[in-house]
Design an enzyme around this catalytic site. Structure first.
Site, PDB file in Angstrom:
ATOM      1  N   CYS A 160       0.956  -0.895  -0.086  1.00 48.40           N
ATOM      2  CA  CYS A 160       0.037  -0.042   0.025  1.00 48.40           C
ATOM      3  C   CYS A 160       0.773   1.273  -0.163  1.00 48.40           C
ATOM      4  O   CYS A 160       1.616   1.437  -0.971  1.00 48.40           O
ATOM      5  CB  CYS A 160      -0.828   0.001   1.339  1.00 48.40           C
ATOM      6  SG  CYS A 160      -2.254   1.378   1.500  1.00 48.40           S
ATOM      7  N   ASP A 217      -8.608  -3.003  -8.207  1.00 53.14           N
ATOM      8  CA  ASP A 217      -8.123  -2.041  -7.249  1.00 53.14           C
ATOM      9  C   ASP A 217      -8.844  -0.726  -7.697  1.00 53.14           C
ATOM     10  O   ASP A 217      -8.413  -0.252  -8.337  1.00 53.14           O
ATOM     11  CB  ASP A 217      -6.603  -2.075  -7.045  1.00 53.14           C
ATOM     12  CG  ASP A 217      -6.104  -1.167  -6.105  1.00 53.14           C
ATOM     13  OD1 ASP A 217      -6.830  -0.306  -5.545  1.00 53.14           O
ATOM     14  OD2 ASP A 217      -4.829  -1.497  -5.646  1.00 53.14           O
ATOM     15  N   HIS A 249      -7.511  -3.817  -3.905  1.00 56.60           N
ATOM     16  CA  HIS A 249      -6.391  -3.285  -3.105  1.00 56.60           C
ATOM     17  C   HIS A 249      -6.436  -4.080  -1.675  1.00 56.60           C
ATOM     18  O   HIS A 249      -7.181  -4.340  -1.304  1.00 56.60           O
ATOM     19  CB  HIS A 249      -6.811  -1.724  -2.852  1.00 56.60           C
ATOM     20  CG  HIS A 249      -5.564  -0.948  -2.314  1.00 56.60           C
ATOM     21  ND1 HIS A 249      -4.356  -0.805  -3.103  1.00 56.60           N
ATOM     22  CD2 HIS A 249      -5.057  -0.686  -0.980  1.00 56.60           C
ATOM     23  CE1 HIS A 249      -3.409  -0.355  -2.044  1.00 56.60           C
ATOM     24  NE2 HIS A 249      -3.897  -0.044  -1.100  1.00 56.60           N
TER      25      HIS A 249
END
Length: 280
Positions: A160, A217, A249
Site C-alpha cells: 500500500c 483495485d 487493493h
C-alpha cells in the site's frame, strides 16, 4: 456446539477482536477470524531501536536464529503503520531465511496505532517527507548489517503506502538488489514533501522491481499500471508488473476483508522467486 460468552461473541471471535487492541492498528478495523499468525520458532524476533539522524526510531526485526549473514529485506509499512500484520510479514520472511526489518517511518509525525479512522491517519501520512523516508531506510539497512545481516544482499518490499516507497527507494539506493511493490500507487497528487511518484522515476531505477497489483483495485486505475509497464519497456528496465484478476487493493492483507488467499499466496511465491533471481 459453539459456546458464546455473555457479550454474544464466540471465544474465537472474542480472541480475534481482542487482538485488534493487542497488535493491530485500530483504524484497520475488525479482524478476519482466520488471520495468519506466524510463530517465532527458530527466530530472533522482536522490537528494536534504529539510530537515525541523531535520534532513534522504533522498529521490528525477525531473523533466523542460526543463519550466518542472512540477506536483508527492508519491510515498508502499509498506511496503518508497523502493526501486527507487518510484524508477521517480517517473521514469514525470516522463516524463509531473511533478516527482515520494518522501521516505524511515521514516528516523528505521530503514533497511528491508536487512531480509530483513516481520516485521523491521513494528515500524518501527508506530513511524512519522502526524503526522510529514504534516509530512514538507508539507516535501517546499515543497522541490519550490524545486526548480522548481509548488507551486500539487500532487498525491499512494501504494501500500500509502502508499495510506492519501494519504487522510490529502488531509484534512490545504490546497489539495492531487488524490490517488490505490493499495490503501491504509481501516480497521484504531488506535494513539496512528496514530489515524485513511481512513474516519475522509472528511468532512475537502480534495481529491478516486481510490482504486484490487483485488477479490481479501486484506488489504482489499471491505466496507470499500463503507463508504468510502457515506461518500463521504454527504458529497457528489468522491472515487471503482474496483475491478479479479481483482486482488490490490499489483497495480501490477511487480517482484512480485502484478502484474497490465492492471489496472496501466489504473490508471495513470486516475491521470493524474484529475490532469489536477483541474488538476494
Amino acid at each position: 456446539m459453539t459456546v458464546r460468552d455473555p457479550s454474544g461473541l464466540t471465544r474465537r471471535e472474542f480472541l480475534v477482536t481482542g487482538a485488534a487492541v493487542a497488535g493491530y492498528t485500530l483504524a484497520a478495523g475488525p479482524l478476519r477470524a482466520d488471520v495468519i499468525s506466524t510463530p517465532a520458532t527458530g527466530l530472533v524476533a522482536g522490537a528494536i531501536s534504529i539510530p537515525v539522524a541523531g535520534r532513534e526510531i522504533p522498529g521490528y526485526r525477525a531473523k533466523p536464529a542460526s543463519a550466518a549473514k542472512p540477506p536483508v529485506v527492508l519491510v515498508v509499512q502499509e498506511v496503518f503503520g508497523v502493526h501486527e500484520y507487518i510484524r508477521d510479514v517480517c517473521r514469514r520472511l525470516a522463516q524463509a531465511g531473511y533478516l527482515a526489518v520494518a522501521p516505524d517511518l511515521y514516528v516523528r509525525q505521530g503514533d497511528v496505532s491508536r487512531m480509530t479512522s483513516f481520516e485521523e491517519i491521513r494528515p500524518i501520512v501527508a506530513s511524512v517527507p519522502d526524503a526522510q523516508v529514504m534516509s530512514d531506510l538507508d539507516a535501517t539497512a546499515g543497522w541490519a548489517a550490524t545486526d548480522g545481516g548481509d548488507g551486500d544482499r539487500l532487498a525491499i518490499t512494501g504494501f500500500c503506502w509502502g508499495g510506492r516507497i519501494v519504487w522510490l527507494y529502488a531509484a534512490h539506493r545504490p546497489k539495492l538488489r531487488a524490490g517488490v511493490a505490493w499495490y503501491g500507487r504509481l501516480a497521484g497528487d504531488k506535494s513539496e514533501l512528496q514530489p515524485k511518484f513511481p512513474l516519475d522515476v522509472v528511468d532512475l531505477l537502480r534495481a529491478p522491481v516486481l510490482g504486484l497489483y490487483g485488477a479490481e483495485d479501486a484506488g489504482i486505475p489499471l491505466d496507470t499500471v499500463e503507463r508504468m509497464r510502457a515506461a518500463i519497456a521504454a527504458t529497457n528496465n528489468k522491472s515487471r508488473i503482474d496483475v491478479f484478476d479479481a483482486a482488490p487493493h490490499g489483497f495480501h492483507a490477511d487480517y482484512r476483508p480485502s484478502y484474497r488467499e490465492a492471489a496472496a499466496r501466489e504473490g508471495w511465491t513470486r516475491m521470493l522467486a524474484w529475490f532469489k533471481a536477483n541474488g538476494v
